[in-house]
Design a protein around this motif. Structure first.
Motif, PDB file in Angstrom:
ATOM      1  N   ALA A   1     -25.609 -20.270  -3.205  1.00  0.00           N
ATOM      2  CA  ALA A   1     -24.454 -20.920  -3.818  1.00  0.00           C
ATOM      3  C   ALA A   1     -24.967 -21.928  -4.828  1.00  0.00           C
ATOM      4  N   GLU A   2     -24.446 -21.872  -6.061  1.00  0.00           N
ATOM      5  CA  GLU A   2     -24.904 -22.772  -7.116  1.00  0.00           C
ATOM      6  C   GLU A   2     -23.726 -23.159  -7.997  1.00  0.00           C
ATOM      7  N   PRO A   3     -23.748 -24.356  -8.596  1.00  0.00           N
ATOM      8  CA  PRO A   3     -22.655 -24.751  -9.498  1.00  0.00           C
ATOM      9  C   PRO A   3     -22.530 -23.783 -10.676  1.00  0.00           C
ATOM     10  N   LYS A   4     -21.297 -23.498 -11.063  1.00  0.00           N
ATOM     11  CA  LYS A   4     -21.047 -22.651 -12.231  1.00  0.00           C
ATOM     12  C   LYS A   4     -20.935 -23.562 -13.454  1.00  0.00           C
ATOM     13  N   ILE A   5     -21.971 -23.544 -14.266  1.00  0.00           N
ATOM     14  CA  ILE A   5     -22.041 -24.430 -15.437  1.00  0.00           C
ATOM     15  C   ILE A   5     -21.067 -23.960 -16.514  1.00  0.00           C
ATOM     16  N   ASP A   6     -20.339 -24.901 -17.100  1.00  0.00           N
ATOM     17  CA  ASP A   6     -19.405 -24.583 -18.177  1.00  0.00           C
ATOM     18  C   ASP A   6     -20.138 -24.739 -19.508  1.00  0.00           C
ATOM     19  N   GLY A   7     -20.858 -23.693 -19.910  1.00  0.00           N
ATOM     20  CA  GLY A   7     -21.633 -23.736 -21.145  1.00  0.00           C
ATOM     21  C   GLY A   7     -21.632 -22.401 -21.841  1.00  0.00           C
TER      22      GLY A   7
ATOM     23  N   ALA B   1     -17.681 -34.903  -9.808  1.00  0.00           N
ATOM     24  CA  ALA B   1     -17.516 -35.999 -10.770  1.00  0.00           C
ATOM     25  C   ALA B   1     -18.815 -36.741 -11.048  1.00  0.00           C
ATOM     26  N   ASP B   2     -19.796 -36.612 -10.157  1.00  0.00           N
ATOM     27  CA  ASP B   2     -21.041 -37.369 -10.299  1.00  0.00           C
ATOM     28  C   ASP B   2     -22.209 -36.526 -10.815  1.00  0.00           C
ATOM     29  N   LEU B   3     -21.978 -35.267 -11.137  1.00  0.00           N
ATOM     30  CA  LEU B   3     -23.076 -34.400 -11.569  1.00  0.00           C
ATOM     31  C   LEU B   3     -23.577 -34.747 -12.965  1.00  0.00           C
ATOM     32  N   GLY B   4     -22.670 -35.238 -13.807  1.00  0.00           N
ATOM     33  CA  GLY B   4     -23.073 -35.587 -15.166  1.00  0.00           C
ATOM     34  C   GLY B   4     -22.937 -34.453 -16.157  1.00  0.00           C
ATOM     35  N   TYR B   5     -22.393 -33.316 -15.735  1.00  0.00           N
ATOM     36  CA  TYR B   5     -22.142 -32.185 -16.638  1.00  0.00           C
ATOM     37  C   TYR B   5     -20.969 -31.393 -16.066  1.00  0.00           C
ATOM     38  N   ASP B   6     -20.350 -30.572 -16.911  1.00  0.00           N
ATOM     39  CA  ASP B   6     -19.138 -29.859 -16.513  1.00  0.00           C
ATOM     40  C   ASP B   6     -19.465 -28.608 -15.710  1.00  0.00           C
ATOM     41  N   ILE B   7     -18.740 -28.437 -14.608  1.00  0.00           N
ATOM     42  CA  ILE B   7     -18.765 -27.180 -13.858  1.00  0.00           C
ATOM     43  C   ILE B   7     -17.315 -26.790 -13.576  1.00  0.00           C
ATOM     44  N   ASP B   8     -17.075 -25.510 -13.382  1.00  0.00           N
ATOM     45  CA  ASP B   8     -15.706 -25.081 -13.094  1.00  0.00           C
ATOM     46  C   ASP B   8     -15.615 -24.224 -11.835  1.00  0.00           C
TER      47      ASP B   8
ATOM     48  N   ILE C   1     -20.022 -13.465  -7.144  1.00  0.00           N
ATOM     49  CA  ILE C   1     -18.642 -13.837  -7.463  1.00  0.00           C
ATOM     50  C   ILE C   1     -18.611 -15.332  -7.778  1.00  0.00           C
ATOM     51  N   ALA C   2     -17.657 -15.745  -8.608  1.00  0.00           N
ATOM     52  CA  ALA C   2     -17.483 -17.163  -8.945  1.00  0.00           C
ATOM     53  C   ALA C   2     -16.249 -17.693  -8.229  1.00  0.00           C
ATOM     54  N   HIS C   3     -16.436 -18.680  -7.369  1.00  0.00           N
ATOM     55  CA  HIS C   3     -15.332 -19.332  -6.654  1.00  0.00           C
ATOM     56  C   HIS C   3     -14.874 -20.510  -7.509  1.00  0.00           C
ATOM     57  N   LYS C   4     -13.720 -20.357  -8.161  1.00  0.00           N
ATOM     58  CA  LYS C   4     -13.283 -21.321  -9.161  1.00  0.00           C
ATOM     59  C   LYS C   4     -12.498 -22.474  -8.533  1.00  0.00           C
ATOM     60  N   PHE C   5     -12.522 -23.603  -9.230  1.00  0.00           N
ATOM     61  CA  PHE C   5     -11.756 -24.761  -8.792  1.00  0.00           C
ATOM     62  C   PHE C   5     -10.283 -24.577  -9.157  1.00  0.00           C
ATOM     63  N   ALA C   6      -9.420 -25.299  -8.474  1.00  0.00           N
ATOM     64  CA  ALA C   6      -7.977 -25.138  -8.655  1.00  0.00           C
ATOM     65  C   ALA C   6      -7.525 -25.621 -10.035  1.00  0.00           C
ATOM     66  N   ALA C   7      -6.405 -25.069 -10.487  1.00  0.00           N
ATOM     67  CA  ALA C   7      -5.828 -25.428 -11.782  1.00  0.00           C
ATOM     68  C   ALA C   7      -4.665 -26.420 -11.580  1.00  0.00           C
TER      69      ALA C   7
ATOM     70  N   GLN D   1     -18.615 -24.242   3.059  1.00  0.00           N
ATOM     71  CA  GLN D   1     -19.111 -25.604   3.253  1.00  0.00           C
ATOM     72  C   GLN D   1     -19.829 -26.105   2.003  1.00  0.00           C
ATOM     73  N   ARG D   2     -20.618 -25.227   1.382  1.00  0.00           N
ATOM     74  CA  ARG D   2     -21.333 -25.628   0.164  1.00  0.00           C
ATOM     75  C   ARG D   2     -20.359 -25.834  -0.995  1.00  0.00           C
ATOM     76  N   TYR D   3     -19.311 -25.003  -1.074  1.00  0.00           N
ATOM     77  CA  TYR D   3     -18.273 -25.159  -2.100  1.00  0.00           C
ATOM     78  C   TYR D   3     -17.633 -26.543  -1.988  1.00  0.00           C
ATOM     79  N   ALA D   4     -17.282 -26.927  -0.756  1.00  0.00           N
ATOM     80  CA  ALA D   4     -16.646 -28.229  -0.551  1.00  0.00           C
ATOM     81  C   ALA D   4     -17.585 -29.362  -0.952  1.00  0.00           C
ATOM     82  N   ALA D   5     -18.872 -29.220  -0.649  1.00  0.00           N
ATOM     83  CA  ALA D   5     -19.831 -30.263  -0.987  1.00  0.00           C
ATOM     84  C   ALA D   5     -19.991 -30.402  -2.495  1.00  0.00           C
ATOM     85  N   ILE D   6     -20.076 -29.268  -3.202  1.00  0.00           N
ATOM     86  CA  ILE D   6     -20.238 -29.320  -4.664  1.00  0.00           C
ATOM     87  C   ILE D   6     -18.973 -29.853  -5.318  1.00  0.00           C
ATOM     88  N   GLU D   7     -17.805 -29.450  -4.812  1.00  0.00           N
ATOM     89  CA  GLU D   7     -16.547 -29.944  -5.375  1.00  0.00           C
ATOM     90  C   GLU D   7     -16.445 -31.458  -5.206  1.00  0.00           C
ATOM     91  N   ALA D   8     -16.887 -31.957  -4.045  1.00  0.00           N
ATOM     92  CA  ALA D   8     -16.840 -33.401  -3.807  1.00  0.00           C
ATOM     93  C   ALA D   8     -17.789 -34.159  -4.728  1.00  0.00           C
TER      94      ALA D   8
END
Length: 747
Positions: free
Chosen positions: A127-133, A290-297, A323-329, A280-287
């Motif tokens: 599981a890894e952050p999906k970078i918005d780039g 805001a502190d990562l310093g770059y955009d993820i979706d 698969i990409a588990h996206k954040f809510a809209a 569990q990892r999704y919840a941790a990354i979502e939390a």
């Protein structure tokens, strides 16, 4: 997916589903081009993802209606003409999406079904952050960076090597790397660097950027590499393309290898066990977002075992193993100020909500789709409610931002309804040509019956024909088509190719128009001339036949190879297609006899008299057509309708007389099954059916769903029934699963 959205999809009938898929295809194609090619998005990632999700939900419910200019069959956009083109050795694909926890569970279940794994069998993921780039592929040979390319349309990208060399995170040389290594990852810009860049841009009186993704994409795609060098771009490596030797046995170890070679990999990546570990990892990354310093979706999940990734393989545009588990809209409330009707290229009357502009998550929304007249009334085609009430001009409505390019209306606030608000009356005539707009039994979409006499349909079809996914005529876009149509120069598809001859001094006539000149006119006619040799798949897609998307176009082109072979098969199949239609109409007694007879009239009197003689040939041709993998009866009927004698067939014949389509490239394979048509039937014991199909196609074979005289080989397993019997009847070779494995093992 929300309950409301689920109800909306469940409420669709075949007609409204077909119209919605067509709309999503057209709109998301433009969104792809704006995002990937022009670096100027017209919608947010959440909107884009939800549009693809809705498209997929409709396709799941109506599999025979699947288009392949559908967003589920698209990757990126065609590369711009300002950079050299690079053809990827290994395609750069997009990812499927998950939005709910249940979607993640289904992703895991699909993988287990494909691999025939028990529900409780251990299965590790990453599981890894999906970078918005912006996606980038770096090719190293003998440890040296030789080329960098954007994703483009997945097959062909843009050469941005000089620009990539200026990015600090991208090594020029590697020590201990395979002889050939394509590293793939994401170019991005941190929040702090983005703010500093915009501050410098503003001080210099230059254009500021809307968000870090736009800034990163625009910076990488500069024609002057010195501009790129002055921009604070970063790069995360997360995947690879062509390799001369494996990097490792697992995704986790391969990322570690890339890190040792000198690449930045995302420190938030973790190995997870099963669905619970992923969530569990999704919840941790979502939390921590805001502190990562770059955009993820969102968060990307991948099967960790690379051998299992190889077995799972790919769909047409996405890997099965990721698969990409996206954040809510988001949503917002505004006023419905008007309801307009647009007429599409298939004649569908599509209602559009004109809204009081509202900002939802940074995006200004002023339009929304209303789907069809039932949707406006607030019911499905059976009359069941789908929201709290109907929609009326002046209503306060909730806009679902994760909808489409034109978002959806989710709900209405009846407590805020104006006292004089009147129910909306849907038109029963076309607003563009005045022809009757009919709604056939069993459908919820009302269609203009004017066909090619309807200017809206005619112009929409011409725009589709010249679009990038079809004939791809540079310089002939929507505005040019509208202008040439208004001048009377282009009224039928073939007119595009006779434009120069029609006006004698064609280039001079066009050059004399406002906004044109000798150079642009000359370039236009050169582009028109070049498109005469366009690929057959693009020509088929460009015809604008209902349900025939880009993927279906490729499937048909690969099967028939030439336009003549395709047309011969369709002509031969038409009597059987009409018989199939009559069988369907027999279960719709409420359909008027005149409409039934009108459809029957599509088959000429000569064909009717000869039916007894050609019945067997027609049935064989029909079976071959619907037996092509991905081509069902719905699409086959639409093809036969379009090519039946009449004005549309005449227009298509005139167009093809001007073209010389190129046959598709054949898969290079030394396999004994390359080029052969294979049918799998019965239960396979050593692999799943999906795995067998993927294996056969990778070896250059065609996989069909039915047996005909054109079938080369039938692979049977326990429980094989009618298909095996038909193979015996036709004298088609049959082998069991062990024979199949032995056959392909000798390749």
């Amino acid at each position: 997916m929300s309950d409301t959205s689920e109800i909306e999809v469940e409420a669709l009938d075949a007609g409204s589903a077909e119209a919605e898929l067509s709309r999503l295809s057209d709109l998301l194609a433009r969104a792809n081009a704006a995002y990937h090619r022009d670096d100027d998005p017209v919608m947010s990632d959440a909107e884009y993802d939800a549009a693809k999700r809705r498209n997929l939900a409709i396709e799941d419910r109506f599999p025979t209606l699947k288009r392949v200019d559908s967003p589920t069959e698209q990757v990126g956009a065609v590369p711009a003409e300002t950079f050299g083109k690079v053809r990827h050795k290994v395609r750069m694909l997009s990812l499927g999406n998950a939005f709910e926890q249940s979607d993640v569970g289904e992703f895991d279940a699909r993988i287990r079904r494909f691999l025939d794994l028990a529900p409780d069998a251990p299965l590790a993921y990453t599981a890894e952050p999906k970078i918005d780039g912006l996606s980038l592929s770096l090719r190293y040979e003998a440890g040296r960076l030789v080329r960098a390319a954007t994703r483009g349309d997945g097959q062909t990208g843009e050469d941005v090597t000089a620009n990539a060399r200026t990015i600090e995170d991208i090594p020029e040389a590697l020590d201990g790397a395979p002889d050939v290594l394509e590293v793939r990852g994401e170019v991005y810009m941190s929040h702090a660097d983005f703010a500093a860049l915009n501050e410098r841009q503003a001080e210099a009186g230059a254009k500021t950027f809307a968000n870090p993704r736009n800034a990163a994409a625009g910076s990488l795609r500069q024609l002057d590499a010195q501009v790129t060098a002055a921009r604070p771009l970063r790069f995360f490596a997360y995947a690879w393309g062509e390799l001369s030797e494996p990097l490792a046995k697992t995704q986790t170890d391969a990322l570690d290898r890339l890190r040792v070679l000198g690449f930045q990999t995302n420190p938030e990546t973790r190995r997870c066990d099963g669905v619970d570990g992923l969530l569990q990892r999704y919840a941790a990354i979502e939390a921590a977002r805001a502190d990562l310093g770059y955009d993820i979706d969102g968060v990307v999940y991948k099967v960790d075992d690379l051998a299992l990734q190889g077995r799972l393989g790919f769909r047409s545009t996405t890997p099965r193993w990721a698969i990409a588990h996206k954040f809510a809209a988001e949503t917002a409330w505004t006023r419905l100020e008007a309801i307009d009707i647009n007429v599409g290229r298939t004649g569908a009357l599509s209602p559009i909500a004109r809204l009081r502009p509202v900002t939802v998550g940074g995006v200004i929304v002023s339009n929304a789709t209303l789907h069809n007249e039932d949707y406006i009334a607030g019911v499905d085609n059976a009359g069941n409610p789908i929201r709290t009430g109907d929609l009326r001009v002046g209503d306060r409505v909730e806009i679902y931002r994760a909808g489409d390019v034109i978002p959806k209306v989710r709900d209405v606030d009846l407590s805020a309804r104006l006292p004089d608000a009147e129910p909306y009356v849907f038109p029963d005539t076309c607003p563009d040509c005045g022809s009757p707009a009919r709604r056939e039994p069993g459908e919820s979409v009302r269609r203009c019956t004017g066909g090619l006499i309807c200017p809206a349909q005619r112009v929409a079809r011409l725009k589709h024909l010249v679009s990038r996914g079809a004939m791809d005529i540079e310089g002939l876009g929507d505005k040019e088509i509208e202008r040439f149509h208004e001048l009377g120069w282009v009224r039928a598809p073939a007119d595009i190719y006779t434009l120069e001859a029609q006006h004698g001094t064609g280039a001079d006539a066009v050059a004399g128009l406002e906004g044109w000149g000798d150079t642009s006119a000359g370039n236009l006619f050169a582009a028109i001339e070049a498109s005469r040799r366009q690929e057959l798949a693009r020509v088929l897609f460009g015809l604008g036949i209902r349900h025939l998307g880009e993927v279906a176009g490729r499937d048909l082109a690969r099967h028939f190879q030439t336009w003549e072979a395709f047309l011969h098969e369709v002509d031969a199949a038409m009597p059987a297609a009409e018989a199939h239609r009559r069988a369907e109409e027999a279960i719709l007694p409420e359909r008027a006899a005149a409409e039934v007879e009108g459809r029957r009239a599509r088959i000429t009197e000569t064909r009717a008299r000869e039916w007894a003689e050609i019945e067997a040939k027609a049935r064989a041709a029909w079976d071959d057509l619907i037996g092509i993998d991905g081509i069902g009866a719905t699409l086959a009927l639409a093809i036969c309708d379009a090519l039946a004698p009449g004005p549309e067939r005449a227009a298509i014949d005139a167009l093809l007389a001007e073209l010389d389509p190129e046959a598709p490239e054949t898969v290079a394979s030394q396999s004994p099954v390359a080029g052969k048509t294979i049918v799998f039937t019965g239960s396979l014991e050593k692999m799943t059916r999906a795995e067998a199909k993927h294996q056969a196609e990778a070896l250059g074979a065609k996989v069909s769903g039915s047996v005909s005289a054109k079938t080369d080989l039938v692979v049977t397993g326990p429980g094989a029934g009618s298909k095996a019997a038909k193979a015996t009847e036709l004298g088609v070779e049959t082998i069991d699963e062990d024979g199949w494995l032995a056959l392909i093992g000798s390749a």
